[in-house]
Structures are given as structure tokens and as C-alpha cells.
Motif scaffolding. Structure first.
Motif, PDB file in Angstrom:
ATOM      1  N   THR A 268       0.814  -1.220   0.000  1.00  0.00           N
ATOM      2  CA  THR A 268       0.000   0.000   0.000  1.00  0.00           C
ATOM      3  C   THR A 268       0.848   1.271   0.000  1.00  0.00           C
ATOM      4  O   THR A 268       0.297   2.375  -0.044  1.00  0.00           O
ATOM      5  CB  THR A 268      -0.937   0.032   1.223  1.00  0.00           C
ATOM      6  N   PHE A 269       2.166   1.120   0.034  1.00  0.00           N
ATOM      7  CA  PHE A 269       3.033   2.299   0.062  1.00  0.00           C
ATOM      8  C   PHE A 269       2.810   3.249  -1.117  1.00  0.00           C
ATOM      9  O   PHE A 269       2.842   4.478  -0.930  1.00  0.00           O
ATOM     10  CB  PHE A 269       4.500   1.878   0.131  1.00  0.00           C
ATOM     11  N   PRO A 270       2.566   2.760  -2.357  1.00  0.00           N
ATOM     12  CA  PRO A 270       2.341   3.709  -3.454  1.00  0.00           C
ATOM     13  C   PRO A 270       1.202   4.686  -3.169  1.00  0.00           C
ATOM     14  O   PRO A 270       1.278   5.859  -3.544  1.00  0.00           O
ATOM     15  CB  PRO A 270       2.025   2.800  -4.643  1.00  0.00           C
ATOM     16  N   ARG A 271       0.151   4.235  -2.489  1.00  0.00           N
ATOM     17  CA  ARG A 271      -0.963   5.131  -2.147  1.00  0.00           C
ATOM     18  C   ARG A 271      -0.522   6.155  -1.098  1.00  0.00           C
ATOM     19  O   ARG A 271      -0.869   7.340  -1.191  1.00  0.00           O
ATOM     20  CB  ARG A 271      -2.140   4.305  -1.623  1.00  0.00           C
ATOM     21  N   VAL A 272       0.257   5.730  -0.118  1.00  0.00           N
ATOM     22  CA  VAL A 272       0.777   6.642   0.898  1.00  0.00           C
ATOM     23  C   VAL A 272       1.658   7.705   0.236  1.00  0.00           C
ATOM     24  O   VAL A 272       1.541   8.897   0.516  1.00  0.00           O
ATOM     25  CB  VAL A 272       1.564   5.854   1.962  1.00  0.00           C
ATOM     26  N   ARG A 273       2.524   7.267  -0.640  1.00  0.00           N
ATOM     27  CA  ARG A 273       3.419   8.197  -1.344  1.00  0.00           C
ATOM     28  C   ARG A 273       2.632   9.169  -2.212  1.00  0.00           C
ATOM     29  O   ARG A 273       2.941  10.375  -2.252  1.00  0.00           O
ATOM     30  CB  ARG A 273       4.407   7.406  -2.195  1.00  0.00           C
ATOM     31  N   GLU A 274       1.583   8.673  -2.874  1.00  0.00           N
ATOM     32  CA  GLU A 274       0.755   9.541  -3.721  1.00  0.00           C
ATOM     33  C   GLU A 274       0.087  10.636  -2.898  1.00  0.00           C
ATOM     34  O   GLU A 274      -0.014  11.788  -3.346  1.00  0.00           O
ATOM     35  CB  GLU A 274      -0.303   8.700  -4.435  1.00  0.00           C
ATOM     36  N   MET A 275      -0.365  10.293  -1.713  1.00  0.00           N
ATOM     37  CA  MET A 275      -0.991  11.311  -0.860  1.00  0.00           C
ATOM     38  C   MET A 275       0.006  12.414  -0.514  1.00  0.00           C
ATOM     39  O   MET A 275      -0.347  13.598  -0.496  1.00  0.00           O
ATOM     40  CB  MET A 275      -1.548  10.667   0.402  1.00  0.00           C
ATOM     41  N   ALA A 276       1.240  12.038  -0.264  1.00  0.00           N
ATOM     42  CA  ALA A 276       2.262  13.043   0.031  1.00  0.00           C
ATOM     43  C   ALA A 276       2.613  13.872  -1.201  1.00  0.00           C
ATOM     44  O   ALA A 276       2.937  15.054  -1.090  1.00  0.00           O
ATOM     45  CB  ALA A 276       3.504  12.359   0.580  1.00  0.00           C
ATOM     46  N   GLU A 277       2.526  13.260  -2.361  1.00  0.00           N
ATOM     47  CA  GLU A 277       2.830  13.979  -3.599  1.00  0.00           C
ATOM     48  C   GLU A 277       1.751  14.990  -3.958  1.00  0.00           C
ATOM     49  O   GLU A 277       2.037  16.036  -4.540  1.00  0.00           O
ATOM     50  CB  GLU A 277       2.997  12.980  -4.748  1.00  0.00           C
ATOM     51  N   THR A 278       0.496  14.674  -3.610  1.00  0.00           N
ATOM     52  CA  THR A 278      -0.624  15.496  -4.076  1.00  0.00           C
ATOM     53  C   THR A 278      -1.185  16.439  -3.019  1.00  0.00           C
ATOM     54  O   THR A 278      -1.948  17.342  -3.357  1.00  0.00           O
ATOM     55  CB  THR A 278      -1.766  14.593  -4.585  1.00  0.00           C
ATOM     56  N   GLN A 279      -0.810  16.237  -1.752  1.00  0.00           N
ATOM     57  CA  GLN A 279      -1.313  17.079  -0.669  1.00  0.00           C
ATOM     58  C   GLN A 279      -0.141  17.858  -0.066  1.00  0.00           C
ATOM     59  O   GLN A 279       0.753  17.247   0.526  1.00  0.00           O
ATOM     60  CB  GLN A 279      -1.990  16.233   0.415  1.00  0.00           C
ATOM     61  N   PRO A 280      -0.124  19.167  -0.178  1.00  0.00           N
ATOM     62  CA  PRO A 280       1.043  19.929   0.290  1.00  0.00           C
ATOM     63  C   PRO A 280       1.286  19.843   1.787  1.00  0.00           C
ATOM     64  O   PRO A 280       2.407  20.086   2.241  1.00  0.00           O
ATOM     65  CB  PRO A 280       0.708  21.363  -0.136  1.00  0.00           C
ATOM     66  N   GLU A 281       0.269  19.490   2.573  1.00  0.00           N
ATOM     67  CA  GLU A 281       0.430  19.397   4.027  1.00  0.00           C
ATOM     68  C   GLU A 281       0.960  18.045   4.468  1.00  0.00           C
ATOM     69  O   GLU A 281       1.225  17.840   5.659  1.00  0.00           O
ATOM     70  CB  GLU A 281      -0.915  19.619   4.727  1.00  0.00           C
ATOM     71  N   VAL A 282       1.123  17.114   3.525  1.00  0.00           N
ATOM     72  CA  VAL A 282       1.370  15.719   3.881  1.00  0.00           C
ATOM     73  C   VAL A 282       2.772  15.281   3.472  1.00  0.00           C
ATOM     74  O   VAL A 282       3.219  15.545   2.352  1.00  0.00           O
ATOM     75  CB  VAL A 282       0.327  14.794   3.227  1.00  0.00           C
ATOM     76  N   PHE A 283       3.444  14.585   4.401  1.00  0.00           N
ATOM     77  CA  PHE A 283       4.680  13.872   4.113  1.00  0.00           C
ATOM     78  C   PHE A 283       4.435  12.391   4.377  1.00  0.00           C
ATOM     79  O   PHE A 283       3.420  12.009   4.954  1.00  0.00           O
ATOM     80  CB  PHE A 283       5.820  14.408   4.977  1.00  0.00           C
TER      81      PHE A 283
END
Length: 265
Positions: free
Chosen positions: A51-66
Motif C-alpha cells: 500500500t506504500f504507493p498510495r501513501v506516497r501519492e498522498m504526500a505527492e498530491t497534498q502539500p500538508e502531507v509527508f
């Protein structure tokens, strides 16, 4: 004080697993509510490589998220990474830590050997990248500290997340260069021992978190947790430390960016 005047950090949450029923399935509506409640930064934690690709995508698309990359100690039937694979996946501008990793003898006492082997690979990845390690530890105080000392070689820093162990473990971890992260458990009626520990620890080594969607703080206990509820954790910890909530928010935010120094505010 209104949470709108705060700049809170949820240092450990699982955005990919949140319950969105209250937002009619609209993740952006949840994010807007989170921002409105004063949460400016979130760390979305990886728990397996599937599921890491989804976690990484959230960080890529949400400026508040790492994001972080790792495999949780209770996730047994998943892909087993070695240090080299973790290092490769961490080579991304939004991936700022290694983990969630660690040891859990409370739920998996009979599986110590493979948990320790996996934990060591994560420690090595953190050591070789210089990224902080996000550690889950429950009922495994001695082995957790021993492996961090042996394989970290004095070069691994990180955080013991959702901390519920004793003050001695927290103080030993702090000596090793770790921070202690406090979740909504600190608000629970039966958590007096944890509150005493938090009161005794240096605020310069504390972080706050939700571990959402689990462990919602009082008064939301029993409901799906959300990153915006970290404000209730902040209020409780601030009271224990004798600080205004805004000051506690400022200190824990600074602590977060000092530890996760690959993250840019």
C-alpha cells in the motif's frame, strides 16, 4: 483559544485508511476540515510495501502531507523488505522517514525472531540514509532498546510513536536521540501512568499524533479518529506541561521539523 490560530502537526496518521463516511466519501472535504481546525502538517505512515504507493501519492498530491516507508511489526504475510529496498523507496522528496517498524510482543510474543530480523533491516536503512526511524514498541522494552543500540551504532534517531511504555524506557530512548510521541490514549480515563510520564518528560522531546483512524481521543473515543482531533491531544499535553496550547503546538511543531528535517514546512 480557537484552533484556527494554531499550527498543529499530526506526526503519525494513516490517511489512506481513514473513514470518510462523515464527509460523504470526499477526502478533500476531510482535508479542508483538518486545515480549518488548525492542523497544518501531517505525516502519513507506511505500514506495508503493497500500500506504500498510495501513501506516497498522498504526500505527492497534498502539500500538508509527508510520508514514511516501512512494514509494521504485526503485518506478517506481506512482502519482506531488506535495507537496500527501503533505502531505494525512501529516495523521494516527500518520503521523510523509515517505518513504521519495531517490536510488538503484546500481540505477537511468539513471533519475536522474525520481528527482530525485520526491525534490524529498518534500523540499518535509517542508519544508512540518515532518516528518522518511526518505532512501534509494545511489551518489548529491552529488545527494542538493545537492537537500537546494537544496530543503530549511535547514528539512528527517530520517534517512539503512540507511546504507552514506562518513563524509564522513554528516558533511555531520549538518551539515544529519540523523541516520544503522544497519542489520544493520554486522554483516556485509565491512562494516569502515561500522563505522569508525559508530565515528567522534557517538552523539547515530545511530539503529538492521532494514529488515525484508530485511538480517537476523548471526547471522540469510540468514533473513527481523524487528524484534526490532534488538537485534543495538544490540549491534554499542554495541561500536563503547564503550557498554553499555542505554545505546546509551537514546540511540538518545531520538534517535528527538527527530527524530520528532510520535510520542508
Amino acid at each position: 483559544m480557537s484552533t484556527e490560530t494554531l499550527d498543529l502537526v499530526d506526526s503519525h496518521c494513516h490517511l489512506d485508511r481513514l473513514n470518510l463516511d462523515a464527509y460523504q466519501g470526499d477526502f478533500q472535504a476531510l482535508m479542508a476540515a483538518t486545515r480549518a481546525d488548525g492542523v497544518g502538517t501531517m505525516l502519513c505512515i507506511g505500514v506495508d510495501l503493497e500500500t506504500f504507493p498510495r501513501v506516497r501519492e498522498m504526500a505527492e498530491t497534498q502539500p500538508e502531507v509527508f510520508a514514511t516507508v516501512g512494514v509494521h511489526p504485526l503485518y506478517k504475510d506481506v512482502h519482506e523488505p531488506d535495507a537496500a529496498e527501503l533505502i531505494g523507496l525512501a529516495d523521494h522528496p516527500r518520503v521523510v522517514g523509515i517505518g513504521e517498524t519495531g517490536l510488538d510482543y503484546f500481540y505477537a510474543k511468539e513471533q519475536r525472531e522474525w520481528q527482530q530480523k525485520r526491525f534490524v533491516e529498518h534500523i540499518r536503512a535509517a542508519r544508512d540514509t540518515g532518516l528518522p526511524l518511526v518505532v512501534h514498541t509494545r511489551g518489548a522494552k529491552d529488545d527494542t532498546l538493545a537492537l537500537l543500540r546494537e544496530h543503530g551504532e549511535g547514528r539512528v534517531r527517530g520517534v517512539l510513536h503512540c507511546f504507552t511504555e514506562d518513563r524509564d524506557m522513554a528516558e533511555q530512548a531520549i538518551e539515544l536521540g529519540f523523541y516520544i510521541s503522544i497519542s489520544g490514549i493520554v486522554t483516556f480515563r485509565n491512562a494516569e501512568a502515561l500522563r505522569e510520564t508525559v508530565a515528567a518528560l522534557p517538552v523539547e522531546r515530545l511530539l503529538i499524533e492521532t494514529d488515525a483512524p484508530w485511538l480517537a481521543p476523548v471526547p471522540y473515543r469510540g468514533k473513527p479518529n481523524e487528524p484534526r482531533f490532534v488538537a485534543k491531544v495538544a490540549e491534554c499535553v499542554a495541561q500536563l506541561k503547564g503550557l498554553p496550547v499555542a505554545e505546546l503546538a509551537r514546540i511540538t511543531r518545531n520538534n517535528f521539523f527538527q527530527l524530520f528535517n528532510k520535510a520542508v514546512p
